[in-house]
Design an enzyme around this catalytic site. Structure first.
Site, PDB file in Angstrom:
ATOM      1  N   SER A 182      -4.408 -15.698  11.094  1.00 56.59           N
ATOM      2  CA  SER A 182      -4.943 -14.858  10.014  1.00 56.59           C
ATOM      3  C   SER A 182      -6.190 -15.452   9.367  1.00 56.59           C
ATOM      4  O   SER A 182      -7.225 -15.567  10.011  1.00 56.59           O
ATOM      5  CB  SER A 182      -3.837 -14.606   8.989  1.00 56.59           C
ATOM      6  OG  SER A 182      -4.257 -13.665   8.044  1.00 56.59           O
ATOM      7  N   ASP A 228     -10.477 -10.475   7.151  1.00 56.72           N
ATOM      8  CA  ASP A 228     -10.030 -11.835   7.460  1.00 56.72           C
ATOM      9  C   ASP A 228      -9.997 -12.014   8.984  1.00 56.72           C
ATOM     10  O   ASP A 228     -10.419 -11.120   9.727  1.00 56.72           O
ATOM     11  CB  ASP A 228      -8.676 -12.126   6.795  1.00 56.72           C
ATOM     12  CG  ASP A 228      -7.549 -11.297   7.381  1.00 56.72           C
ATOM     13  OD1 ASP A 228      -7.823 -10.186   7.858  1.00 56.72           O
ATOM     14  OD2 ASP A 228      -6.392 -11.759   7.359  1.00 56.72           O
ATOM     15  N   ASP A 268      -7.826 -11.953  11.433  1.00 56.48           N
ATOM     16  CA  ASP A 268      -7.136 -11.045  12.346  1.00 56.48           C
ATOM     17  C   ASP A 268      -7.263  -9.593  11.881  1.00 56.48           C
ATOM     18  O   ASP A 268      -6.564  -8.708  12.381  1.00 56.48           O
ATOM     19  CB  ASP A 268      -5.667 -11.429  12.518  1.00 56.48           C
ATOM     20  CG  ASP A 268      -4.879 -11.337  11.228  1.00 56.48           C
ATOM     21  OD1 ASP A 268      -5.466 -11.514  10.147  1.00 56.48           O
ATOM     22  OD2 ASP A 268      -3.663 -11.069  11.300  1.00 56.48           O
ATOM     23  N   ASP A 273      -6.513  -7.696   9.216  1.00 61.09           N
ATOM     24  CA  ASP A 273      -5.522  -6.831   8.569  1.00 61.09           C
ATOM     25  C   ASP A 273      -5.848  -6.669   7.080  1.00 61.09           C
ATOM     26  O   ASP A 273      -5.353  -5.767   6.435  1.00 61.09           O
ATOM     27  CB  ASP A 273      -4.076  -7.300   8.795  1.00 61.09           C
ATOM     28  CG  ASP A 273      -3.806  -8.717   8.328  1.00 61.09           C
ATOM     29  OD1 ASP A 273      -4.753  -9.406   7.897  1.00 61.09           O
ATOM     30  OD2 ASP A 273      -2.639  -9.133   8.401  1.00 61.09           O
TER      31      ASP A 273
HETATM   32 MG    MG Z   1      -4.557 -11.536   8.180  1.00 59.28          MG
END
Ligand code: MG
Length: 454
Positions: free
Chosen positions: A97, A240, A242, A244
């Site tokens: 993340s 961020d 990844d 999400d």
């Molecule tokens: Mg994330």
């Protein structure tokens, strides 16, 4: 079976890559997960240097347990969640993340694309440490498939859920900063397909994250802020590592706090759907409740954690949810924080309302927040919390919420005292109608902790 987790944190296993998180570790852990799933599992990863290595290791473990594997390649976490919910029995995402480049992690998903529940994590750990995963006979080893259409499908479905024509007509000027993370595979294409004039920053995938740190906090987004101002853009968007979470910069270059974005989208969702269930955590703003009251919504608050919010949305057939960090959840699309839908929705709101982002923010109820933390040994945390709750119950008529830590609600604000799950500290967070009052309330929260801490 013990209830104490040995590997899993709040969402998956996150460690330094190739230190604890070696290919051998990933293969065995994936075989243990595959033993539980026994079906077709999608696998994807973020842009980190260690992701391809871990993806291959996870695939080997899954095949060994007899699962078929669908390799989705490098893409955002919610892209994998989308694919699993629609087509597969389970999923694995390799990502750390927003953490620094040396980290990586493994997230396991259930059939709905939600992070797996606690009992399944415990069962996987039990197989890992105390038993053996299933090893398929030579003629039952799984097969490998690829799905390279999933990114387009994921982006196109998000577009189909908004008024794309209105967005195209608005001729919005957008700057997007993917921080060299997985959003680079979706965000620029999504925004371009919506007919906006898009300028990209850090939209080359790169596991060294050369442009900025993957966490989209204000200090890491200074370049985005100056480009928004320089170009006279309508909005700046950042994700961020990844992709999400989504953070917005308004047309004046102001960083917009995640709970403001949440509330703007909440308002629109409730207006469009004539009300509905909103799920968030006990640590988010009173503004969410105010908007819900005004637009026929009902708010359910869970303990802190995006998985808990996602599960509650699934269980209650909720309309919309999320957290204050820019992680918004659209449960009719993905049961998890999703950046593609968030971006499409925010652009739609700008287009339909014909207002600037700063005007939309200015229309929201105003609250002031104050955050602090204090050290406290783990073994004392439970006693400190129950003593505080006991004192409040016996000596005041303030309302108490014990969903997560101790939340004390007064007429003009609230304070929450939450134990960190990973560090020997309490976090103390307050909100009120003035900054002075919010600061006073965190001070009061700290004084209560100090009183019962030995
Ligand atoms: Mg994330």
């Amino acid at each position: 079976m013990s209830n104490e987790k040995r590997l899993f944190g709040t969402f998956g296993v996150r460690r330094t890559a190739n230190d604890v998180l070696t290919p051998e570790f990933a293969t065995r852990l994936a075989a243990c997960y595959g033993t539980q799933i026994q079906g077709t599992v999608a696998v994807g990863g973020d842009t980190r240097t260690s992701s391809p290595m871990l993806i291959e290791a996870v695939k080997a473990g899954l095949l060994s347990s007899g699962c078929d594997v669908v390799d989705l390649g490098i893409l955002p976490t919610p892209g994998v969640q989308y694919a699993v919910r629609k087509y597969y029995d389970g999923g694995v995402m390799i990502t750390a993340s927003h953490n620094p480049p040396k980290y990586n992690g493994i997230k396991f998903l259930d059939e709905y694309g939600i992070g797996i529940p606690d009992d399944m994590e415990l069962a996987i750990e039990e197989l890992y440490f105390d038993s053996e995963p299933k090893r398929a006979e030579w003629n039952e080893i799984g097969q490998i498939y690829h799905n390279d259409k999933i990114i387009d499908e994921y982006v196109d479905e998000a577009i189909s859920k908004v008024d794309a024509e209105a967005i195209r007509e608005a001729n919005l000027k957008v700057v997007v900063d993917c921080g060299s993370g997985a959003g680079a595979y979706t965000a620029p294409y999504l925004i371009r397909k919506l007919g906006c004039d898009v300028t990209t920053l850090n939209c080359q995938a790169d596991g060294f994250f050369p442009g900025r740190d993957p966490e989209p906090i204000e200090e890491n987004l200074q370049e985005l802020i100056s480009v928004v101002k320089e170009l006279g853009a309508d909005i700046g968007l950042a994700h961020d590592g990844d992709a999400d979470r989504t953070i917005c910069i308004d047309e004046k270059g102001n960083f917009v706090l995640g709970d403001k974005t949440f509330t703007i989208v909440e308002k629109q969702m409730l207006k469009e759907n004539d009300g509905g269930i909103i799920v968030t955590t006990v640590a988010t703003s009173q503004a969410i409740y105010d908007i819900a009251e005004e637009y026929n919504g009902e708010v359910i608050a869970t303990a802190v954690g995006d998985l808990l919010v996602a599960r509650k949305l699934h269980e209650k057939d909720g309309l919309f949810g999320g957290e204050e960090n820019g992680g918004l959840i659209f449960p009719d699309f993905v049961y998890g924080r999703d950046a593609v839908m968030t971006v499409a929705k925010i652009l739609e709101i700008l287009a339909l309302e014909k207002k600037s982002l700063s005007e939309l923010v200015a229309e929201l109820p105003v609250y002031y927040a104050s955050k602090t933390k204090i050290e406290c040994p783990d073994e004392q945390k439970q006693n400190v919390m129950s003593s505080i709750a006991e004192e409040i119950k016996n000596t005041t008529d303030f309302e108490l919420d014990l969903t997560d830590g101790v939340k004390i609600l007064k007429a003009d604000g609230w304070v929450i005292i939450r134990p960190s799950g990973t560090e020997p500290i309490f976090r103390c967070f307050a909100e009120s109608d003035s900054q002075d009052k919010a600061d006073e309330m965190t001070e009061w929260g700290l004084s209560l902790i100090k009183k019962y801490k030995k």
